[in-house]
Motif scaffolding. Structure first.
Motif, PDB file in Angstrom:
ATOM      1  N   GLU A 208       0.831  -1.213   0.000  1.00 21.02           N
ATOM      2  CA  GLU A 208       0.000   0.000   0.000  1.00 21.02           C
ATOM      3  C   GLU A 208       0.865   1.262   0.000  1.00 21.02           C
ATOM      4  O   GLU A 208       0.474   2.285  -0.566  1.00 21.02           O
ATOM      5  CB  GLU A 208      -0.947  -0.021   1.206  1.00 21.02           C
TER       6      GLU A 208
ATOM      7  N   TYR B 283      -8.846  -0.747  -0.292  1.00 18.48           N
ATOM      8  CA  TYR B 283      -7.410  -0.584  -0.478  1.00 18.48           C
ATOM      9  C   TYR B 283      -7.106   0.789  -1.080  1.00 18.48           C
ATOM     10  O   TYR B 283      -7.899   1.330  -1.859  1.00 18.48           O
ATOM     11  CB  TYR B 283      -6.916  -1.684  -1.424  1.00 18.48           C
TER      12      TYR B 283
ATOM     13  N   LYS C 152      -4.990   1.509  -3.273  1.00 23.53           N
ATOM     14  CA  LYS C 152      -4.609   1.449  -4.686  1.00 23.53           C
ATOM     15  C   LYS C 152      -5.585   0.552  -5.437  1.00 23.53           C
ATOM     16  O   LYS C 152      -6.174  -0.353  -4.840  1.00 23.53           O
ATOM     17  CB  LYS C 152      -3.175   0.913  -4.804  1.00 23.53           C
TER      18      LYS C 152
END
Ligand code: ACO
Length: 282
Positions: A50, A106, A108
């Motif tokens: 991350e 998340y 991304k």
């Protein structure tokens, strides 16, 4: 290029390629059945990726001939029998962390690339990735009913977010298998392609995402995911606030660039592609 070590290495294999992190569930000899050890390693890998500059997009896939044959039945059923309730709770929490919460929210973008067998528990990370592409001949199945359990964990909840009730219940109740083409019809994946094209198609999609303003992309994904759980009034308020927040947190100031390039310089039309992003510093 970062000199950070590559995360994973036991049951999770990570390969970096120009901003794409290919994250493999790496137990091919067990058809990538998801064990407790794998859950712990995957939580660590996803945490590290991350904030890793080498990763702009994650592609989750499986090594060998499977995406994943579901939960490791030895670990999650046989071995659980001797554990205390607290230990079981901890294992469920660790498993659901990566399969559901982490992937769903998340920082991304995430793409599931289904390269083969996809059973039971594997539906959760598949569905919790933002996008998915499958081999058209990959085999999917909610096989739980075939061996006397229900689609537990959060599988039943996950499938209800993408599949219609008739179709979801049909597969929950019969345990029948279906292929990648059918997975596309069911809305489980964005596309079903021949095996020989799977990686290239996935790479192309990942590259397209890498070309977007990453902050706005993240805000857009989160806005969609949270707003769908709200009523219209709440969503309206939330999305207005989220749009304002996006302006505030976007270091590229994408909106101003886009407006200026469209309205003033007349060098770009949003209907045809991205605004010209400034070169990154450094
Ligand atoms: N859990 C634990 N071990 C597994 C799993 C699993 N889910 N899936 C495969 N394995 C193991 C097999 O036991 C075998 O181990 P061994 O070499 O020590 O005997 C090894 O992986 C290879 O599996 P095979 O069955 O020999 O592989 P094959 O290619 O013939 O079949 C298939 C693949 C169809 C995926 C088959 O392994 C299978 O049916 N697996 C279970 C699928 C399933 O129903 N998963 C559970 C869903 S329910 C849930 O997730 C809660």
């Amino acid at each position: 290029m970062s000199d950070k070590p590559i995360p994973g290495g036991n049951d999770v294999k990570v390969e970096f390629e120009d901003g794409i992190a290919w994250v493999h569930i790496d137990r091919p000899e067990k058809r990538n059945a998801m064990s407790i050890g794998l859950a712990r390693e995957m939580n660590d890998v996803l945490d590290k990726l991350e904030t890793d500059d080498r990763c702009g997009v994650i592609v989750l896939t499986g090594s060998g001939e499977a995406f994943s044959a579901g939960m490791d039945l030895k670990d999650f059923f046989r071995a659980m029998e001797g554990l205390s309730d607290v230990e079981r709770h901890r294992i469920y929490r660790e498993t659901r962390a990566w399969q559901w919460r982490t992937l769903m929210y998340y920082a991304k973008p995430t793409i599931a690339m289904v390269n083969g067998w996809c059973f039971g528990g594997a539906f959760t990370p598949l569905i919790c990735c933002d996008l998915a592409i499958t081999d058209e001949d990959a085999v999917f199945g909610l096989s739980e009913i075939n061996w006397g359990v229900i689609p537990g964990g959060v599988v039943s909840k996950a499938i209800s977010t993408l599949m219609g009730d008739r179709e979801a219940l049909y597969y929950v109740m019969t345990g029948k298998k279906f292929d990648g083409r059918r997975a596309k019809e069911l809305g489980l994946v964005n596309d079903a392609v021949p095996a020989a094209k799977l990686k290239d198609e996935t790479r192309e999609l990942a590259r397209e995402l890498l070309g977007k303003n990453p902050t706005v992309l993240r805000q857009a994904r989160m806005a969609y995911k949270y707003a769908r759980e709200m009523n219209w009034e709440q969503a309206s308020e939330y999305l207005t606030a989220k749009a304002d927040q996006t302006d505030l947190v976007d270091p590229e100031k994408g909106k101003q660039q886009g407006l200026s390039q469209f309205l003033d310089q007349k060098t770009f039309k949003p209907g045809h592609g991205n605004y010209e992003r400034a070169e990154e510093e450094g």
